[in-house]
Design a protein around this motif. Structure first.
Motif, mmCIF file in Angstrom:
data_model
loop_
_atom_site.group_PDB
_atom_site.id
_atom_site.type_symbol
_atom_site.label_atom_id
_atom_site.label_comp_id
_atom_site.label_asym_id
_atom_site.label_seq_id
_atom_site.Cartn_x
_atom_site.Cartn_y
_atom_site.Cartn_z
ATOM 1 N N ALA A 26 0.847 -1.206 0.000
ATOM 2 C CA ALA A 26 0.000 0.000 0.000
ATOM 3 C C ALA A 26 0.879 1.252 0.000
ATOM 4 C CB ALA A 26 -0.906 -0.009 1.223
ATOM 5 N N HIS A 27 1.970 1.203 0.763
ATOM 6 C CA HIS A 27 2.885 2.344 0.824
ATOM 7 C C HIS A 27 3.452 2.644 -0.555
ATOM 8 C CE1 HIS A 27 6.189 4.924 1.950
ATOM 9 N NE2 HIS A 27 7.067 4.049 1.482
ATOM 10 N N TYR A 58 0.915 4.176 -2.810
ATOM 11 C CA TYR A 58 0.695 5.583 -2.437
ATOM 12 C C TYR A 58 1.786 6.463 -3.042
ATOM 13 C CZ TYR A 58 -0.143 9.624 0.635
ATOM 14 O OH TYR A 58 -0.412 10.872 1.118
ATOM 15 N N MET A 59 3.055 6.049 -2.833
ATOM 16 C CA MET A 59 4.185 6.838 -3.331
ATOM 17 C C MET A 59 4.095 6.975 -4.852
ATOM 18 S SD MET A 59 5.925 7.671 -0.664
ATOM 19 C CE MET A 59 7.531 8.226 -1.250
ATOM 20 N N ARG A 75 1.336 9.418 -5.983
ATOM 21 C CA ARG A 75 1.673 10.819 -5.801
ATOM 22 C C ARG A 75 2.719 11.259 -6.805
ATOM 23 N NH1 ARG A 75 -2.076 9.374 -3.144
ATOM 24 N NH2 ARG A 75 -2.909 10.516 -1.381
ATOM 25 N N LYS A 76 3.680 10.365 -7.115
ATOM 26 C CA LYS A 76 4.720 10.755 -8.078
ATOM 27 C C LYS A 76 4.102 10.959 -9.458
ATOM 28 C CE LYS A 76 8.559 9.815 -5.516
ATOM 29 N NZ LYS A 76 9.929 10.055 -5.424
ATOM 30 N N GLU A 110 1.039 11.963 -9.955
ATOM 31 C CA GLU A 110 0.302 13.230 -9.860
ATOM 32 C C GLU A 110 1.256 14.419 -9.939
ATOM 33 O OE1 GLU A 110 -2.767 13.765 -10.058
ATOM 34 O OE2 GLU A 110 -3.640 11.788 -9.746
ATOM 35 N N ILE A 111 2.443 14.281 -9.336
ATOM 36 C CA ILE A 111 3.429 15.362 -9.414
ATOM 37 C C ILE A 111 3.841 15.578 -10.865
ATOM 38 C CG2 ILE A 111 5.833 15.972 -8.874
ATOM 39 C CD1 ILE A 111 5.368 14.738 -6.102
ATOM 40 N N ALA A 161 1.135 17.432 -12.627
ATOM 41 C CA ALA A 161 1.098 18.853 -12.277
ATOM 42 C C ALA A 161 2.254 19.609 -12.932
ATOM 43 C CB ALA A 161 1.142 19.012 -10.761
ATOM 44 N N GLN A 162 3.455 19.004 -12.893
ATOM 45 C CA GLN A 162 4.603 19.693 -13.485
ATOM 46 C C GLN A 162 4.429 19.854 -14.989
ATOM 47 O OE1 GLN A 162 8.355 18.021 -12.455
ATOM 48 N NE2 GLN A 162 8.286 18.792 -10.368
ATOM 49 N N VAL A 205 13.594 14.981 -7.931
ATOM 50 C CA VAL A 205 12.509 15.427 -8.804
ATOM 51 C C VAL A 205 12.216 16.924 -8.687
ATOM 52 C CG1 VAL A 205 10.633 14.991 -7.218
ATOM 53 C CG2 VAL A 205 10.244 14.800 -9.651
ATOM 54 N N GLN A 261 5.667 9.402 2.789
ATOM 55 C CA GLN A 261 4.371 9.766 2.208
ATOM 56 C C GLN A 261 4.083 11.244 2.435
ATOM 57 O OE1 GLN A 261 1.345 7.087 3.668
ATOM 58 N NE2 GLN A 261 2.341 5.296 2.797
ATOM 59 N N VAL A 271 6.233 13.269 -0.066
ATOM 60 C CA VAL A 271 5.799 13.228 -1.462
ATOM 61 C C VAL A 271 4.478 13.985 -1.609
ATOM 62 C CG1 VAL A 271 4.447 11.085 -1.531
ATOM 63 C CG2 VAL A 271 5.808 11.728 -3.486
ATOM 64 N N LEU A 273 3.725 17.188 -3.885
ATOM 65 C CA LEU A 273 2.562 17.277 -4.773
ATOM 66 C C LEU A 273 1.833 18.603 -4.552
ATOM 67 C CD1 LEU A 273 0.587 16.144 -6.809
ATOM 68 C CD2 LEU A 273 -0.554 14.918 -4.975
ATOM 69 N N ALA A 330 3.722 21.172 -6.365
ATOM 70 C CA ALA A 330 3.585 21.039 -7.821
ATOM 71 C C ALA A 330 2.218 21.539 -8.281
ATOM 72 C CB ALA A 330 3.790 19.589 -8.240
ATOM 73 N N ALA A 357 1.243 24.712 -10.707
ATOM 74 C CA ALA A 357 0.386 24.547 -11.885
ATOM 75 C C ALA A 357 -0.780 25.531 -11.830
ATOM 76 C CB ALA A 357 -0.122 23.114 -11.959
#
Lengths: 310, 133
Positions: A84-85, A88-89, A92-93, A95-96, A99-100, A209, B91, B94, B98, B101, B105
Motif C-alpha cells: 500500500a505504501h 501511495y508513493m 503521488r509521483k 500526480e506530481i 502537475a509539473q 525530482v 508519504q 511526497v 505534490l 507542484a 500549476a
C-alpha cells in the motif's frame, strides 16, 4: 503399550497432511500479484505518457514516476502495508508529474498568448494609423495632393515608429518575464540561478525530482536565448572529507550539465566545475543550512552585446 | 577457553546467566531501530517549501494531508514502529511535493487566464475604436 504408540502415529499423519495443505495454501497466496491499486496507478501513468499536451513536458518527473510505479507493481509477500505504501508513493509521483507537465504546458502557452497580444497591439496601431491618415485626408480635403500625401506618410512613419518601440518594449518585457520565471538573480556575472531546494541527497550526485521544473524552465530559457553561455558550479555541505566533497560537487555539476545536454542544449555552451564545500551560503551546523549548501549554481552569462533596459 | 570449560561446576550457572544476560541485551538493541530522522526532516522541509509557495491557497487539501502524515509518523516514532514511521514520513514528503507542484500549476494557469483576459480586452477596445470612427 500399543495404543499410545498408535495414537502418536495418527497425530503424525494429521500433522503431515496439515503441513501439506498449508504449503499448498502458501503457494497459492504467493503467486506473483501486484498490490491492490498498482494497476490503477499504472493506467494513470500511461494516460499521462500518451497525452499529446503533457506527455513530453516533465521528463524527469515522469522518469521518477515510472520507477515508483514499477516498484509498486512488485508483488510483496505478506507485507500488505509495504504494498500500500509503494502504491501511495507511486500515485503521488504520477500526480506530481501531471502537475509539473501542466505547469510547463501553461508556460509554453504563455509564449503563444504573448504573440497573440503583440498581434492585437499591432492591429490596433495599424488601425490608429489608418484612422489618422483618414482624418488627415478629411481635414486637408481642399489642399494640394502633395501636401496630403506627405502628412499621410508622416503619420504612417510615426505609427510604425510607435509599433517598433512597443515591439522593443515587448521584447524587454518577455526577457524580464523569462528571468522572473527562472527566479534568477541578476548580478554582474550574469543571471545566477540557484538550484537548491532538496536537489541532492547528502553524498549523492543524482538529481531529485524537485529540480525538474526549475531545470525545464532553464532549458526553455536557453532555447529562447541561444547566445547565452552557462557556467554550472557544484557546491556541497561540509559533511565528509574535503577531497570527497570536491569530487562530489564536480559530479553534481556534471549531473546538471548532462541533464541539459540530454535536453538538447549544446555542450559547447556549458561548463561545469566543482567548488567543494568552500562557498557555503548558510551555516553548516543545522540540517536546513546544510541542505541549502548542497546546491548547484547556474550562471547564465550575458549575451555578447546585451542591451540592458531599465 | 579450555580453562573456562574446566572451571569448577559451581561456576557454570554464573557463566550461563552471563551469556543469557548479554543475549537479552543484544536482542533489546536490535528491536529498537533508530527513528527515521532524515526522512522526517525531509518531510518537514518539503512542507515548509509548500507553505512558502502558498500551497495553503492553491492546494490546501494536499498540504493538510502532508501535515497529517507527518503527525502520524511522529506518533509511530513514539510507539517505536520505525518502519511505519519512515513510510509515513516519505508519504508526507511526497504529498507536500505534490502540494507544491499543484500550487505551481494553479499559479501558471492563473497567469495565463490573466493574459488572455488582457488580450481579449485589447481586441475589444480595438473593435470599439474601429466602430466609433
Amino acid at each position: 503399550m500399543n495404543s499410545p504408540n498408535n495414537s502418536r502415529r495418527r497425530t503424525g499423519k494429521i500433522l503431515a497432511v496439515a503441513t501439506a495443505v498449508s504449503f499448498v495454501l502458501a503457494a497459492c497466496s504467493s503467486t506473483p500479484q501486484s498490490p491492490e491499486g498498482a494497476a490503477e496507478v499504472r493506467s494513470k501513468l500511461t494516460r499521462l505518457q500518451s497525452d499529446p499536451n503533457l506527455g513530453t513536458r516533465a521528463p524527469l518527473a515522469l522518469q521518477e514516476a515510472e520507477t515508483a510505479v514499477r516498484l509498486a507493481e512488485q508483488p510483496v509477500a505478506r507485507d500488505a502495508a509495504l504494498g500500500a505504501h509503494r502504491v501511495y508513493m507511486a500515485d503521488r509521483k504520477v500526480e506530481i508529474a501531471v502537475a509539473q507537465a501542466g505547469t510547463r504546458y501553461s508556460e509554453d502557452q504563455r509564449a503563444k498568448l504573448a504573440d497573440e497580444r503583440d498581434r492585437a497591439r499591432l492591429d490596433a496601431r495599424t488601425l490608429e494609423a489608418d484612422k489618422a491618415r483618414a482624418d488627415a485626408g478629411a481635414a486637408r480635403a481642399g489642399a494640394a495632393d502633395a501636401a496630403r500625401m506627405a502628412s499621410a506618410d508622416a503619420d504612417a512613419a510615426r505609427a510604425s515608429a510607435a509599433a517598433a518601440a512597443s515591439a522593443a518594449a515587448q521584447q524587454a518585457d518577455d526577457l524580464q518575464r523569462q528571468i522572473d520565471a527562472l527566479q534568477a538573480k541578476v548580478t554582474d556575472r550574469g543571471l545566477v540561478l540557484t538550484l537548491g531546494d532538496v536537489l541532492f541527497t547528502s553524498g549523492r550526485a543524482d538529481l531529485k525530482v524537485g529540480a525538474a521544473s526549475n531545470l525545464d524552465r532553464l532549458v526553455a530559457f536557453l532555447n529562447q536565448n541561444p547566445n547565452r553561455n552557462v557556467e554550472i558550479e557544484g557546491h556541497t555541505d561540509s559533511v565528509g572529507a574535503d577531497d570527497y566533497n570536491q569530487a562530489l560537487s564536480q559530479r553534481r555539476a556534471d549531473s546538471v550539465k548532462s541533464f541539459l545536454v540530454q535536453q538538447g542544449i549544446s555542450g559547447a555552451r556549458l561548463s561545469a566545475s566543482g567548488m567543494g564545500e568552500h562557498r557555503p551560503v548558510a551555516a553548516n551546523e543545522s540540517a536546513s543550512g546544510r541542505q541549502q549548501n548542497r546546491r548547484v549554481e547556474i550562471i547564465i552569462g550575458n549575451p555578447p552585446d546585451v542591451v540592458t533596459s531599465n | 577457553m579450555n580453562q573456562t570449560i574446566r572451571a569448577t561446576p559451581s561456576r557454570r550457572p554464573f557463566i550461563a546467566a552471563g551469556l543469557m544476560a548479554s543475549l537479552t541485551l543484544i536482542a533489546a538493541c536490535a528491536s529498537a531501530p533508530p527513528a527515521p530522522v532524515s526522512a522526517m526532516d525531509a518531510a518537514r522541509v518539503a512542507i515548509t517549501n509548500a507553505e512558502k509557495a502558498e500551497a495553503n491557497r492553491y492546494a490546501g487539501a494536499e498540504l493538510g494531508e502532508a501535515r497529517k502524515k507527518l503527525a502520524m509518523a511522529d506518533s509511530a516514532v513514539r510507539q517505536e514502529s520505525m518502519v511505519r514511521a519512515e513510510q509515513l514520513a516519505q508519504q508526507s514528503r511526497v504529498q507536500a511535493e505534490l502540494a507544491s507542484a499543484r500550487t505551481a500549476a494553479a499559479k501558471a494557469a492563473e497567469v495565463n487566464k490573466e493574459l488572455e483576459r488582457g488580450a481579449d480586452a485589447l481586441t475589444e477596445e480595438m473593435q470599439r475604436a474601429g466602430e466609433s470612427t
